[in-house]
Write a protein that holds these residues in place. Structure first.
Motif, short mmCIF file in Angstrom:
data_model
loop_
_atom_site.label_atom_id
_atom_site.label_comp_id
_atom_site.label_asym_id
_atom_site.label_seq_id
_atom_site.Cartn_x
_atom_site.Cartn_y
_atom_site.Cartn_z
N ARG A 1 40.34 41.24 25.06
CA ARG A 1 41.19 40.36 25.94
C ARG A 1 40.62 39.89 27.13
O ARG A 1 40.50 41.01 27.47
N GLU A 2 40.47 38.70 27.60
CA GLU A 2 40.36 38.52 28.74
C GLU A 2 41.23 38.46 29.79
O GLU A 2 42.29 38.00 29.51
N THR A 3 41.08 39.33 30.95
CA THR A 3 42.25 39.46 31.64
C THR A 3 42.19 38.63 32.96
O THR A 3 40.94 38.85 33.77
N THR B 1 45.59 40.74 37.47
CA THR B 1 46.04 42.13 37.56
C THR B 1 47.23 42.18 38.18
O THR B 1 47.41 41.68 39.45
N GLU C 1 51.51 47.91 27.69
CA GLU C 1 51.19 46.65 28.14
C GLU C 1 51.46 45.55 27.27
O GLU C 1 52.06 44.72 27.68
N ARG D 1 53.73 42.18 28.02
CA ARG D 1 53.30 40.70 27.95
C ARG D 1 54.03 40.00 26.97
O ARG D 1 54.26 38.77 27.05
#
Length: 102
Positions: A2-4, A7, A32, A36
């Protein structure tokens, strides 16, 4: 993976953290992904018991057997007494499995 994009640090007191850990355990998610999902408004449910998958497999096999009996009866235009007895046995077996596992 997954591209974050962003933060974020989150501070919780002991009771809040304990609650988050309990919810993660109940849902079967890590903390986490749980946060989400909650942020996105997903209605989370408890993780089904491990016996649930076994029950679904057993019910699927029983349903397949009943379907085969029905197919044979439809091909001949009638069901034999033995086929009806077998189908009834399979339905009772399915009912027993559900009652035992839930």
């Amino acid at each position: 993976m997954r591209e974050t994009a962003k933060t974020m640090a989150l501070r919780l007191n002991a009771a809040e953290y304990a609650h988050l850990c309990r919810q993660a355990e109940v849902t079967g998610l890590k903390k986490e992904p749980l946060v989400r999902q909650l942020i996105m408004g997903v209605n989370l449910r408890p993780r089904p018991p491990d016996a649930y998958a076994d029950l679904l497999r057993a019910l699927s096999a029983i349903g397949n057997n009943i379907n085969q009996l029905a197919h044979q009866a439809n091909a001949r235009g009638a069901a034999t007494g033995d086929e009806i007895t077998e189908a009834l046995h399979l339905v009772r077996q399915a009912t027993r499995l559900v009652r035992e596992r839930l």
